[in-house]
Design an enzyme around this catalytic site. Structure first.
Site, mmCIF file in Angstrom:
data_model
loop_
_atom_site.group_PDB
_atom_site.id
_atom_site.type_symbol
_atom_site.label_atom_id
_atom_site.label_comp_id
_atom_site.label_asym_id
_atom_site.label_seq_id
_atom_site.Cartn_x
_atom_site.Cartn_y
_atom_site.Cartn_z
ATOM 1 N N THR A 30 43.651 -5.109 -37.752
ATOM 2 C CA THR A 30 43.495 -5.098 -36.332
ATOM 3 C C THR A 30 42.170 -5.929 -35.947
ATOM 4 O O THR A 30 42.373 -7.029 -34.894
ATOM 5 C CB THR A 30 43.449 -3.692 -35.361
ATOM 6 O OG1 THR A 30 44.421 -2.987 -35.854
ATOM 7 C CG2 THR A 30 43.414 -4.239 -33.977
ATOM 8 N N ASP A 83 35.435 -3.791 -33.907
ATOM 9 C CA ASP A 83 35.728 -2.962 -35.260
ATOM 10 C C ASP A 83 37.020 -1.959 -35.254
ATOM 11 O O ASP A 83 37.145 -1.440 -34.055
ATOM 12 C CB ASP A 83 34.802 -2.668 -35.887
ATOM 13 C CG ASP A 83 34.818 -2.645 -37.669
ATOM 14 O OD1 ASP A 83 35.652 -3.023 -37.879
ATOM 15 O OD2 ASP A 83 33.688 -2.556 -38.245
ATOM 16 N N GLY A 84 37.739 -2.046 -36.121
ATOM 17 C CA GLY A 84 38.840 -0.982 -36.443
ATOM 18 C C GLY A 84 38.135 0.572 -36.790
ATOM 19 O O GLY A 84 37.122 0.820 -37.035
ATOM 20 N N ALA A 85 39.081 1.416 -37.235
ATOM 21 C CA ALA A 85 38.694 2.722 -37.617
ATOM 22 C C ALA A 85 39.962 3.235 -38.227
ATOM 23 O O ALA A 85 40.907 3.040 -37.965
ATOM 24 C CB ALA A 85 38.323 3.587 -36.422
ATOM 25 N N GLY A 91 39.542 -5.367 -41.352
ATOM 26 C CA GLY A 91 40.578 -4.651 -41.382
ATOM 27 C C GLY A 91 41.928 -5.477 -40.467
ATOM 28 O O GLY A 91 41.511 -6.569 -39.897
ATOM 29 N N GLU A 137 29.435 -2.671 -42.150
ATOM 30 C CA GLU A 137 29.986 -2.367 -40.840
ATOM 31 C C GLU A 137 29.113 -1.462 -39.962
ATOM 32 O O GLU A 137 28.848 -1.706 -38.873
ATOM 33 C CB GLU A 137 31.218 -1.837 -40.617
ATOM 34 C CG GLU A 137 32.525 -2.700 -41.109
ATOM 35 C CD GLU A 137 33.671 -2.044 -41.584
ATOM 36 O OE1 GLU A 137 35.015 -2.669 -41.513
ATOM 37 O OE2 GLU A 137 33.634 -0.807 -41.783
ATOM 38 N N GLY A 179 38.147 2.471 -45.174
ATOM 39 C CA GLY A 179 39.277 2.294 -45.895
ATOM 40 C C GLY A 179 39.439 0.836 -46.374
ATOM 41 O O GLY A 179 40.249 0.838 -47.497
#
Length: 232
Positions: free
Chosen positions: A32, A86-88, A30, A108, A101
């Site tokens: 970020t 990680d992002g979310a 992702g 992940e 997404g």
């Protein structure tokens, strides 16, 4: 640099600063997470970080790690992951997540669940009172089973739709060669129960509910021209 972009850089930098020499690092996917990989690479190149190895969670993170000179390994080649970042797409007050997404949630979850410490990097717009209120729940399914799985998801109260690609004809295909159903739930009040129920459907590989895995959330916030990062 506009304040929102500045904020994303600050969150990514704060996360990358937690990696220490000798660690095995899980690299998220992702926008970020991509910035975090860049800052991690800067620390490797200037000699601040030595003897690290990284486990990528997607083709994207693998390409970025190679570009920034971060040594890569695989889940099967390591006996531990010290930290995963990680992002979310959504974060609830209990630090449960919706991810996927980018259609990378299966790999992940493998990496994030293995990590001794799992850090999530988001901006404040991703914080919600209950999961499912702003983002559809991704479910990775075998191609030959997506209709059957869709009917089973409807029985659980969801409204599934096959994720279609933007720059190609046809559906999105994951790194594992599968399809993604994006499922609308009005509100997910029992994420642990729903995660198990969905994964028990034949034909499902994994869903985007990450329950009880997160150790720390780094939240980027913008107030006018002021940018800050807080922990929860």
């Amino acid at each position: 640099m506009d304040p929102v972009t500045h904020m994303k850089h600050e969150v990514a930098k704060a996360a990358a600063s937690r990696v220490q020499s000798g660690m095995v690092v899980g690299l998220g996917s992702g926008s970020t997470a991509a910035l975090m990989i860049q800052y991690l690479g800067d620390r490797v190149r200037n000699g601040e970080l030595t003897n690290i190895q990284a486990v990528p969670t997607s083709f994207q993170s693998s390409v970025l790690a190679n570009e920034y000179g971060i040594p890569l390994t695989t889940l099967n080649e390591v006996d531990r992951i010290d930290i995963a970042i990680d992002g979310a797409d959504e974060v609830d007050p209990q630090r449960n997540l919706i991810k996927g997404g980018g259609a990378c949630h299966t790999r992940e979850k493998l990496v994030d669940a293995r990590a001794e410490q799992f850090i999530v990097v988001v901006d404040s717009s991703k914080l919600v009172e209950a999961l499912g209120t702003t983002f559809l729940l991704p479910v990775e399914v075998l191609p030959e089973a997506y209709i059957q799985v869709g009917k089973a998801l409807e029985k659980l109260g969801g409204k599934p739709e096959l994720r279609m690609a933007v720059k190609k004809a046809g559906p999105v295909v994951t790194d594992q060669g599968n399809l993604v159903l994006d499922v609308k739930f009005d509100r997910i009040d029992q994420p642990a129960e729903l995660e198990k129920a969905i994964n028990n459907i034949p034909g499902v590989l994994e869903n985007g509910l990450f329950v009880g895995l997160t150790d720390l959330v780094l939240v980027g916030e913008v107030d006018g021209d002021r940018v800050s990062v807080r922990e929860f």
